[in-house]
Scaffold this active site. Sequence first.
Site, PDB file in Angstrom:
ATOM      1  N   GLU A 144       0.667  -1.284  -0.108  1.00 26.17           N
ATOM      2  CA  GLU A 144       0.066  -0.072   0.064  1.00 26.17           C
ATOM      3  C   GLU A 144       0.935   1.256  -0.137  1.00 26.17           C
ATOM      4  OE1 GLU A 144      -3.298   2.124  -0.111  1.00 26.17           O
ATOM      5  OE2 GLU A 144      -3.111   0.114  -0.394  1.00 26.17           O
TER       6      GLU A 144
ATOM      7  N   CYS B 160      -3.108  -6.716   6.574  1.00 31.13           N
ATOM      8  CA  CYS B 160      -2.728  -5.522   6.869  1.00 31.13           C
ATOM      9  C   CYS B 160      -2.561  -4.945   8.426  1.00 31.13           C
ATOM     10  CB  CYS B 160      -3.854  -4.417   6.141  1.00 31.13           C
ATOM     11  SG  CYS B 160      -3.241  -2.685   6.229  1.00 31.13           S
TER      12      CYS B 160
END
EC number: 1.3.1.-
Length: 316
Positions: free
Chosen positions: A9, A98
């Site tokens: 990301e 994540c």
Amino acid sequence: MQIVLAPMEGVVDHLMRDMLTRIGGFDLCITEFVRVVDQRLPARVFRRLCPELEYGGKTPAGVPVRVQLLGQEPNWLAENAAKAVQLGSPGIDLNFGCPAKTVNKSRGGAVLLKETEQLYHIVKAVRQAVPAEYPVSAKIRLGYDDTALTLDNASAIEAAGASVLTVHARTKADGYKPPAYWPWIAHIRQRIAIPVIANGEIWTPAQARQCQQEATTQDIMLGRGALALPNLAQSIRSGQPAMPWPEVLQLLMQYSEFEVVGDKGKYYSNRIKQWFSYLKLQYPEAAELFSQLRLLKRNEDILRLLQQQLSNCYHN
């Protein structure tokens, strides 16, 4: 051996995927996550994060790019998974790894590793929504605070119908601190039958071989290591020597030359600075150059500095 480019990301966007797959060695890319909350997202959201959808779901080098979804509601994830495949994604990847606090606070990413039953329901709903010929993969960490649910989570994901499981061999609490616990992946492989991809702390070909041995799988995912050494995948696959610094400079220039509409280069200037934070780990020249580049905000100024550095390389 399958080598997958990780969905980092804020760093691995379509331009980075293009560059790294042109260098070669990768079999598959995963996009940055598409955040799913409580609606079916419009096509433009998927195309913004995955422009490759317009070109058969592949990078210009021909490497497939799988859309990654992050969320917590099975039905909405299923609807958006079906949408992504209709738009051209060659499969779906689900993010259960994540570690970002903002994501975890809204019940996304690694926090779901506390909820084995929810993992099952999410994967099952997505699997049922996506035609059987398209793979549904999931990425996990070993756990949130500890490894108490590691094997249960892996088993639930397999039972729900996942095609492949990628394991980042650390818990959320471990963050990115070395080491990665590759032997845990071997334990997971003893529990489940679907393919398992090993991820975490692979910076060199030697570490890739050690990971493959300890994890008992040939399939690996490269993230930060591929940003630090742009031809790492080829080095692992074919023994190619590390990319020389002048070639890295040319890559950086290529990245800086892209036209930016509306944000006057800020987007790419920020991302190139993030890239430097990894390059510094492999190239001493990058650390020295970054001391100058970090103060620049315009793409044209960054490009001018890179051109100057490349010229110095060839004249020294």
